[in-house]
Every structure is written in structure tokens, then in C-alpha cells.
Write a protein that holds these residues in place. Structure first.
Motif, short mmCIF file in Angstrom:
data_model
loop_
_atom_site.label_atom_id
_atom_site.label_comp_id
_atom_site.label_asym_id
_atom_site.label_seq_id
_atom_site.Cartn_x
_atom_site.Cartn_y
_atom_site.Cartn_z
N ALA A 1 0.82 -1.21 0.00
CA ALA A 1 0.00 0.00 0.00
C ALA A 1 0.86 1.26 0.00
CB ALA A 1 -0.95 -0.02 1.19
N TYR A 2 1.96 1.28 0.77
CA TYR A 2 2.86 2.44 0.75
C TYR A 2 3.45 2.62 -0.65
CZ TYR A 2 2.94 3.01 5.86
OH TYR A 2 2.61 3.25 7.17
N ARG A 3 3.85 1.51 -1.25
CA ARG A 3 4.44 1.60 -2.60
C ARG A 3 3.40 2.08 -3.62
NH1 ARG A 3 9.63 0.01 -2.43
NH2 ARG A 3 10.26 -1.44 -0.78
N GLN A 4 2.16 1.67 -3.47
CA GLN A 4 1.09 2.16 -4.35
C GLN A 4 0.87 3.65 -4.16
OE1 GLN A 4 -2.46 -0.20 -3.83
NE2 GLN A 4 -1.40 -2.10 -4.36
N ALA A 5 0.90 4.09 -2.91
CA ALA A 5 0.74 5.53 -2.62
C ALA A 5 1.86 6.32 -3.28
CB ALA A 5 0.70 5.77 -1.12
N ILE A 6 3.08 5.80 -3.20
CA ILE A 6 4.23 6.47 -3.82
C ILE A 6 4.09 6.48 -5.34
CG2 ILE A 6 6.72 6.23 -4.24
CD1 ILE A 6 6.88 5.25 -1.24
N ALA A 7 3.59 5.39 -5.90
CA ALA A 7 3.39 5.33 -7.35
C ALA A 7 2.36 6.38 -7.80
CB ALA A 7 2.95 3.94 -7.77
N CYS A 8 1.35 6.60 -6.98
CA CYS A 8 0.33 7.61 -7.30
C CYS A 8 0.86 9.02 -7.14
CB CYS A 8 -0.89 7.43 -6.40
SG CYS A 8 -1.84 5.95 -6.77
N ASP A 9 1.73 9.24 -6.16
CA ASP A 9 2.29 10.57 -5.90
C ASP A 9 3.73 10.41 -5.44
OD1 ASP A 9 3.00 13.11 -5.19
OD2 ASP A 9 1.29 13.46 -3.86
N PRO A 10 4.68 10.45 -6.38
CA PRO A 10 6.09 10.26 -6.03
C PRO A 10 6.66 11.32 -5.09
CG PRO A 10 5.75 10.06 -8.40
CD PRO A 10 4.48 10.57 -7.82
N ASN A 11 5.93 12.38 -4.84
CA ASN A 11 6.40 13.44 -3.93
C ASN A 11 5.76 13.35 -2.55
OD1 ASN A 11 8.18 14.76 -5.76
ND2 ASN A 11 6.37 15.49 -6.84
N LEU A 12 5.15 12.24 -2.24
CA LEU A 12 4.45 12.05 -0.97
C LEU A 12 5.46 11.61 0.10
CD1 LEU A 12 1.66 12.23 0.31
CD2 LEU A 12 1.28 9.86 -0.38
N ALA A 13 6.09 12.58 0.72
CA ALA A 13 7.20 12.33 1.66
C ALA A 13 6.79 11.43 2.81
CB ALA A 13 7.74 13.65 2.19
N ILE A 14 5.58 11.58 3.32
CA ILE A 14 5.15 10.77 4.47
C ILE A 14 5.11 9.29 4.12
CG2 ILE A 14 2.67 11.04 4.02
CD1 ILE A 14 4.25 11.08 7.51
N ALA A 15 4.81 8.96 2.88
CA ALA A 15 4.78 7.55 2.47
C ALA A 15 6.19 6.96 2.52
CB ALA A 15 4.18 7.41 1.07
N TYR A 16 7.18 7.74 2.06
CA TYR A 16 8.58 7.27 2.15
C TYR A 16 9.00 7.11 3.60
CZ TYR A 16 9.15 8.36 -2.82
OH TYR A 16 9.01 8.39 -4.19
N SER A 17 8.60 8.06 4.42
CA SER A 17 8.97 8.02 5.84
C SER A 17 8.38 6.80 6.53
CB SER A 17 8.49 9.30 6.52
OG SER A 17 8.87 9.32 7.85
N ASN A 18 7.11 6.57 6.32
CA ASN A 18 6.45 5.42 6.95
C ASN A 18 6.96 4.09 6.40
OD1 ASN A 18 5.02 7.26 8.41
ND2 ASN A 18 3.06 6.84 7.45
N LEU A 19 7.22 4.05 5.10
CA LEU A 19 7.77 2.83 4.50
C LEU A 19 9.16 2.55 5.08
CD1 LEU A 19 7.62 0.46 2.57
CD2 LEU A 19 8.32 2.02 0.72
N ARG A 20 9.93 3.60 5.32
CA ARG A 20 11.25 3.43 5.93
C ARG A 20 11.13 2.76 7.30
NH1 ARG A 20 13.82 5.44 10.08
NH2 ARG A 20 12.18 6.95 10.46
N ILE A 21 10.19 3.22 8.09
CA ILE A 21 9.97 2.64 9.42
C ILE A 21 9.63 1.17 9.30
CG2 ILE A 21 8.44 2.67 11.43
CD1 ILE A 21 8.25 5.78 10.93
N LEU A 22 8.73 0.85 8.39
CA LEU A 22 8.32 -0.54 8.19
C LEU A 22 9.50 -1.40 7.75
CD1 LEU A 22 6.07 -2.70 7.97
CD2 LEU A 22 5.74 -1.91 5.61
N LEU A 23 10.26 -0.91 6.78
CA LEU A 23 11.39 -1.69 6.27
C LEU A 23 12.44 -1.94 7.35
CD1 LEU A 23 11.73 -0.02 2.76
CD2 LEU A 23 10.90 -2.34 3.24
N ARG A 24 12.68 -0.95 8.19
CA ARG A 24 13.64 -1.15 9.30
C ARG A 24 13.13 -2.22 10.26
NH1 ARG A 24 18.18 1.23 10.53
NH2 ARG A 24 17.83 1.09 12.75
N LYS A 25 11.83 -2.20 10.55
CA LYS A 25 11.26 -3.23 11.43
C LYS A 25 11.42 -4.62 10.83
CE LYS A 25 7.68 -0.77 13.97
NZ LYS A 25 6.23 -0.67 14.21
#
Length: 92
Positions: free
Chosen positions: A44-68
Motif C-alpha cells: 500500500a505504501y508503494r502504491q501511494a508512492i506510485a500515485c504521488d512520487p512526492n508524498l514524503a510521508i509515504a517514504y517516511s512510513n515505509l522506511r519505518i516498516l522496512l527497518r522493522k
């Protein structure tokens, strides 16, 4: 007075980080993330990024998930992409 200031700052952060058209989508993805459904949240985060590549919060939240998930190299990529977005926004 303090409460009004916090509300104002929160509103400004929300406007900067989450454009109105993306708010519901990010909220739902974050909910999936916090329900401990990491595969669905990542998609879902990757889909959000695909829809809006400038959506900084999606990158931030995906980073948290990937670290976990122990995927530090991918998490670092998300940080770099988020920084790039902020730098581009500062140029305008």
C-alpha cells in the motif's frame, strides 16, 4: 493559548506532509501497518508512492516498516528519497 498553537502547528505539518487528496489513503495504510500486516502495508505504501512520487510521508512510513523488517538498505533508500523531495520543495 498553548493548545491553539499546537493545533496550528499540527495543521501546518499535515498540509506540508500530507496533501488533502492523499490524507485518507495514508491514514488507511498507516492503520494496516499498525495492525501488524507488513506485507499489505508495504504494498500500500508503494502504491501511494506510485500515485504521488512526492508524498514524503509515504517514504517516511515505509522506511519505518522496512527497518522493522530488518531491511536497512531499503530503509536508507527511503530516507534519501524523502530528503530529495524536501530539497526540491525548498528550491521552489
Amino acid at each position: 493559548m498553548h493548545f491553539n498553537h499546537v493545533r496550528h502547528v499540527t495543521k501546518k505539518i499535515r498540509e506540508f506532509w500530507i496533501p488533502e487528496q492523499n490524507f485518507e489513503q495514508i491514514y488507511l495504510v498507516a492503520l494496516i501497518h499498525h495492525l501488524n500486516r507488513p506485507a499489505e502495508a508495504e504494498d500500500a505504501y508503494r502504491q501511494a508512492i506510485a500515485c504521488d512520487p512526492n508524498l514524503a510521508i509515504a517514504y517516511s512510513n515505509l522506511r519505518i516498516l522496512l527497518r522493522k523488517l530488518g531491511r536497512a538498505a531499503e530503509a536508507k533508500e527511503m530516507i534519501l528519497k524523502k530528503v530529495d523531495i524536501f530539497q526540491k520543495q525548498q528550491e521552489h
